[in-house]
Design an enzyme around this catalytic site. Structure first.
Site, PDB file in Angstrom:
ATOM      1  CG  ASN A 230      -1.811   1.160   1.345  1.00 16.73           C
ATOM      2  OD1 ASN A 230      -1.862   1.985   0.435  1.00 16.73           O
ATOM      3  ND2 ASN A 230      -2.527   1.257   2.453  1.00 16.73           N
TER       4      ASN A 230
ATOM      5  N   GLY B 230       1.624   2.548  10.867  1.00 16.86           N
ATOM      6  CA  GLY B 230       2.532   3.689  10.743  1.00 16.86           C
ATOM      7  C   GLY B 230       3.181   4.119  12.044  1.00 16.86           C
TER       8      GLY B 230
ATOM      9  CB  SER C  26       4.475  -1.359  12.446  1.00 19.44           C
ATOM     10  OG  SER C  26       4.043  -0.027  12.635  1.00 19.44           O
TER      11      SER C  26
ATOM     12  CE  LYS D 289      -0.595   3.307   4.619  1.00 21.53           C
ATOM     13  NZ  LYS D 289      -0.636   3.447   6.073  1.00 21.53           N
TER      14      LYS D 289
ATOM     15  CG  HIS E 131      -6.400   1.655   4.931  1.00 20.84           C
ATOM     16  ND1 HIS E 131      -6.041   2.649   5.810  1.00 20.84           N
ATOM     17  CD2 HIS E 131      -5.313   0.846   4.809  1.00 20.84           C
ATOM     18  CE1 HIS E 131      -4.781   2.445   6.199  1.00 20.84           C
ATOM     19  NE2 HIS E 131      -4.325   1.359   5.607  1.00 20.84           N
TER      20      HIS E 131
ATOM     21  CD  GLU F 149      -3.942  -2.590   7.276  1.00 18.62           C
ATOM     22  OE1 GLU F 149      -2.797  -2.732   6.854  1.00 18.62           O
ATOM     23  OE2 GLU F 149      -4.676  -1.636   6.960  1.00 18.62           O
TER      24      GLU F 149
ATOM     25  CD  GLU G 184      -3.638   5.440   6.506  1.00 16.92           C
ATOM     26  OE1 GLU G 184      -3.562   5.445   5.271  1.00 16.92           O
ATOM     27  OE2 GLU G 184      -2.720   5.016   7.239  1.00 16.92           O
TER      28      GLU G 184
HETATM   29  P1  PGA Z   1       2.253   0.501   7.767  1.00 13.19           P
HETATM   30  O1  PGA Z   1       0.826   0.643   7.051  1.00 13.19           O
HETATM   31  O2  PGA Z   1       2.881  -0.764   7.264  1.00 13.19           O
HETATM   32  O3  PGA Z   1       3.015   1.725   7.368  1.00 13.19           O
HETATM   33  O4  PGA Z   1       1.989   0.438   9.252  1.00 13.19           O
HETATM   34  C1  PGA Z   1       0.007  -0.475   6.821  1.00 13.19           C
HETATM   35  C2  PGA Z   1      -1.282  -0.056   6.183  1.00 13.19           C
HETATM   36  O5  PGA Z   1      -1.806   1.014   6.518  1.00 13.19           O
HETATM   37  O6  PGA Z   1      -1.823  -0.759   5.306  1.00 13.19           O
END
Ligand code: PGA
Length: 251
Positions: free
Chosen positions: A8, A173, A211, A10, A96, A167, A98
């Site tokens: 991803n 993140g 992460s 982003k 997701h 997640e 976000e």
């Molecule tokens: P990250 O994000 O690996 O940076 O924690 C994962 C995600 O949001 O899919």
């Protein structure tokens, strides 16, 4: 094959760095003989078509991080599921955290996106996960149950076009990943829930995200119900994404 690895990207990268990264991954996957390791990249939508072209004759697929249900319409700023599909996208991320958090996307819209994407032949990664507060209150499994049921229950889901990503919001993140035990508990619970919904749960990939990095990928992938990963930050470098792929390949 239940394994699945997803990148991803982003809202990162410009066209040239995105193309270079896709090229590096294509070479690496070819070199390592990972054509049987299902892999999908979610670039910014603006680069979807060119990344899809770069990866056309490779085993790596591409998808959209977001899309609006339908084909055409007066929805300024949106890109439709049909347009994603016509541009070479084979996957869609739905739900997701976000999107839930910053764009206020709720279950009815998520369900429309998921069903429309599957109807148009796309596969969907449906993301769920609890916040830190919900975990502290002991609500994790209740939250996961609700997020699964409110989108997947009572509608005709194409189970063979679905993957779930667990997640935990507090792990995305932040550099803090769920422990293998915490993740396994959630994944086993999700698989059980899918079975109760009548899904062929033993065939549905359940990915861990939050992460995920080369340092923790092995121990997470060692868990019986963790079938792969949805990788954010560590997918922006070919080396670290490839190291996570190697860990999954070894599973
Ligand atoms: P990250 O994000 O690996 O940076 O924690 C994962 C995600 O949001 O899919």
């Amino acid at each position: 094959m239940r394994k699945l690895l997803a990148a991803n990207w982003k809202m990162h990268l410009y066209a040239d760095t995105a193309q270079a990264l896709a090229q590096q991954l294509r070479h690496h996957w070819q070199e390592k003989g990972w054509q049987n390791l299902p892999t999908v990249i979610f670039p910014p939508l603006l680069y979807l078509r060119e990344i899809a072209n770069i990866l056309k004759h490779s085993s790596i697929q591409v998808g959209a991080q977001n899309a609006y249900p339908g084909e055409f319409g007066a929805f300024t700023g949106e890109v439709s599921v049909a347009q994603v599909s016509a541009s070479g996208g084979a996957w869609l991320i739905v739900g997701h955290s976000e999107r839930r958090q910053y764009f206020a996307e709720k279950a009815p819209l998520l369900q429309r996106k998921l069903l429309d994407a599957q109807h148009r032949g796309l596969k969907v990664i449906y993301c769920i996960g609890e916040t830190l507060e919900e975990r502290r209150c002991g609500e994790t499994l209740n939250v996961l149950r609700q997020q699964i049921l409110e989108v997947l229950q009572g509608v005709s889901v194409a189970w063979n076009q679905l993957a779930i990503a667990y997640e935990p919001v507090w792990a995305i993140g932040t550099g803090i990943n769920a422990t293998p035990d915490q993740a396994q508990e959630a994944h086993a619970f999700i698989r059980q829930l899918l079975t109760e919904l009548g899904a062929p749960a033993s065939h549905i990939p359940i990915l861990y995200g939050g992460s995920l990095k080369p340092e923790n990928a092995h121990e997470l992938f060692r868990q019986p119900d963790i079938d792969g990963g949805l990788v954010g930050g560590a997918s922006l470098q070919a080396n670290s994404f490839a190291a996570i792929a190697a860990a999954l390949w070894d599973k």
